[in-house]
Design a protein around this motif. Structure first.
Motif, PDB file in Angstrom:
ATOM      1  N   ALA A 273     -10.852  -9.525   2.294  1.00 59.33           N
ATOM      2  CA  ALA A 273     -10.570 -10.957   2.448  1.00 59.33           C
ATOM      3  C   ALA A 273     -10.207 -11.594   1.111  1.00 59.33           C
ATOM      4  O   ALA A 273      -9.266 -12.401   1.025  1.00 59.33           O
ATOM      5  N   HIS A 274     -10.922 -11.213   0.079  1.00 63.03           N
ATOM      6  CA  HIS A 274     -10.642 -11.756  -1.252  1.00 63.03           C
ATOM      7  C   HIS A 274      -9.270 -11.311  -1.753  1.00 63.03           C
ATOM      8  O   HIS A 274      -8.488 -12.123  -2.277  1.00 63.03           O
ATOM      9  N   GLU A 275      -8.944 -10.049  -1.587  1.00 60.60           N
ATOM     10  CA  GLU A 275      -7.662  -9.530  -2.069  1.00 60.60           C
ATOM     11  C   GLU A 275      -6.477 -10.099  -1.284  1.00 60.60           C
ATOM     12  O   GLU A 275      -5.394 -10.293  -1.841  1.00 60.60           O
ATOM     13  N   GLN A 276      -6.696 -10.385  -0.016  1.00 62.83           N
ATOM     14  CA  GLN A 276      -5.600 -10.867   0.819  1.00 62.83           C
ATOM     15  C   GLN A 276      -5.223 -12.320   0.540  1.00 62.83           C
ATOM     16  O   GLN A 276      -4.160 -12.783   0.963  1.00 62.83           O
ATOM     17  N   LEU A 277      -6.045 -13.049  -0.174  1.00 63.47           N
ATOM     18  CA  LEU A 277      -5.753 -14.450  -0.484  1.00 63.47           C
ATOM     19  C   LEU A 277      -4.445 -14.605  -1.254  1.00 63.47           C
ATOM     20  O   LEU A 277      -3.769 -15.631  -1.149  1.00 63.47           O
ATOM     21  N   GLU A 278      -4.085 -13.587  -2.027  1.00 63.11           N
ATOM     22  CA  GLU A 278      -2.897 -13.666  -2.879  1.00 63.11           C
ATOM     23  C   GLU A 278      -1.664 -13.013  -2.253  1.00 63.11           C
ATOM     24  O   GLU A 278      -0.608 -12.961  -2.885  1.00 63.11           O
ATOM     25  N   GLN A 279      -1.802 -12.525  -1.025  1.00 68.08           N
ATOM     26  CA  GLN A 279      -0.696 -11.827  -0.381  1.00 68.08           C
ATOM     27  C   GLN A 279       0.242 -12.793   0.341  1.00 68.08           C
ATOM     28  O   GLN A 279      -0.175 -13.845   0.836  1.00 68.08           O
ATOM     29  N   LYS A 280       1.513 -12.413   0.391  1.00 67.63           N
ATOM     30  CA  LYS A 280       2.512 -13.244   1.062  1.00 67.63           C
ATOM     31  C   LYS A 280       2.257 -13.296   2.563  1.00 67.63           C
ATOM     32  O   LYS A 280       2.381 -14.359   3.188  1.00 67.63           O
ATOM     33  N   ASN A 281       1.957 -12.164   3.139  1.00 64.36           N
ATOM     34  CA  ASN A 281       1.643 -12.091   4.574  1.00 64.36           C
ATOM     35  C   ASN A 281       0.218 -11.554   4.731  1.00 64.36           C
ATOM     36  O   ASN A 281       0.010 -10.378   5.058  1.00 64.36           O
ATOM     37  N   PRO A 282      -0.781 -12.398   4.500  1.00 68.38           N
ATOM     38  CA  PRO A 282      -2.169 -11.922   4.436  1.00 68.38           C
ATOM     39  C   PRO A 282      -2.726 -11.464   5.783  1.00 68.38           C
ATOM     40  O   PRO A 282      -2.332 -11.950   6.843  1.00 68.38           O
ATOM     41  N   ILE A 283      -3.641 -10.538   5.689  1.00 68.69           N
ATOM     42  CA  ILE A 283      -4.407 -10.082   6.842  1.00 68.69           C
ATOM     43  C   ILE A 283      -5.657 -10.946   6.960  1.00 68.69           C
ATOM     44  O   ILE A 283      -6.311 -11.240   5.954  1.00 68.69           O
TER      45      ILE A 283
END
Length: 298
Positions: A273-283
């Protein structure tokens, strides 16, 4: 050697109550007439145990639960906060009663509640809503194919031993490669686990440890890793749901392996969850605590 018990000044204890060694009765607890509490039991804040009930040794009873009269609780039982157990019920050894549960039937040993298994229930609900469901487990339930047909849904099943991590991941990767680009959303649900070994640390054997770690931890981590990797650039909605347990946060003797597994799964959930905060298309990823469930854990 006898271990002293402690009863809070604010607890109410009947004279006819029989308490073993190493018992903790917290403030606001009410223990009625002719109750037997065996060794090393924790009776938490605001709990109530009614007449002629028996609590087995090494049990943990969370705050504000209610046990009615003539209830027999086995050994190494976990009862969650605000749970209610009605009259004349037997709770088997090593069982877990989730927070807020109302128990109206006997609970067998080594069981988490009294339904038909969370994996089946999840698939059933999704199929009735018309979704495409793909199942991974050692054995299938033919009812799911009937439900899919009845509701114009699609059910596909892969027979996989999820304790055989490398083989299971190979099948999972093949499945991901087959996903249709026209889909609008995909959800991965991690449910497989074993509660064994239900033993104290130091009593486990190597095969038991290897099996539990492979099924509960290795395969889940690798599935999550492959799912994140494959869907990283996909624009459709992506969700991971990890089925956790209250045992991830509470310790009870004999349940260390299961609790450790679920605690690690929660940690993985937080990290993704923490890593996905910076993703363009987050999980989107969640840990779900389902409460009472009766299941073979894979």
């Amino acid at each position: 050697m006898n271990i002293c018990s402690f009863v809070s000044d604010n607890a109410i204890l009947s004279k006819e109550t029989n308490i073993g060694n190493g018992v903790l009765v917290n403030q606001g607890a009410i223990i009625d007439n002719f109750v037997e509490i065996n060794d090393e039991v924790v009776v938490n804040i605001g709990a109530s145990v009614s007449h002629h009930s028996k609590i087995g040794k090494d049990s943990f009873l969370a705050p504000k639960y209610t046990i009615a009269g003539h209830v027999e609780v086995g050994e190494s039982v976990f009862i969650g906060a605000n749970a209610t157990i009605i009259n004349n019920i037997k709770i088997g050894n090593n069982s877990i009663i989730a927070a807020g549960s109302v128990i109206t039937n006997d609970v067998s040993e080594n069981v988490m509640g009294s339904s038909n298994g969370i994996g089946y229930s999840i698939c059933e609900k999704l199929l009735k809503e018309g979704n495409v469901v793909i199942g991974f487990s050692r054995s299938s339930n033919s009812k799911l194919f009937d439900i899919a047909e009845l509701h114009n849904a699609k059910y596909k099943f892969y027979q996989v031993d999820l304790s055989q991590t490398i083989d299971a991941v190979r099948v999972f990767k093949d499945l991901l490669d087959e996903l249709n680009e026209k889909i609008t959303h995909v959800c991965m649900i991690n449910n497989a686990a074993t509660i064994d070994p239900i033993k104290m640390i130091g009593e486990w054997d190597c095969d038991e440890i290897s099996y539990a770690v492979s099924l509960n931890i290795h395969t889940s981590i690798m599935f999550i890793n492959e799912f994140v990797k494959f869907t990283r650039d996909k624009a459709y909605e992506k969700v991971i749901i990890n089925i956790s347990s209250g045992m991830a946060q509470k310790s009870i003797k004999g349940w260390a392996m299961y609790g450790i597994s679920k605690a690690l799964l929660d940690r993985i959930t937080i990290s993704v969850a923490h890593e996905q905060l910076e993703q363009k298309n987050p999980i989107k990823i969640f840990s779900f605590y389902p409460g009472k469930v009766d299941t073979n854990m894979q």
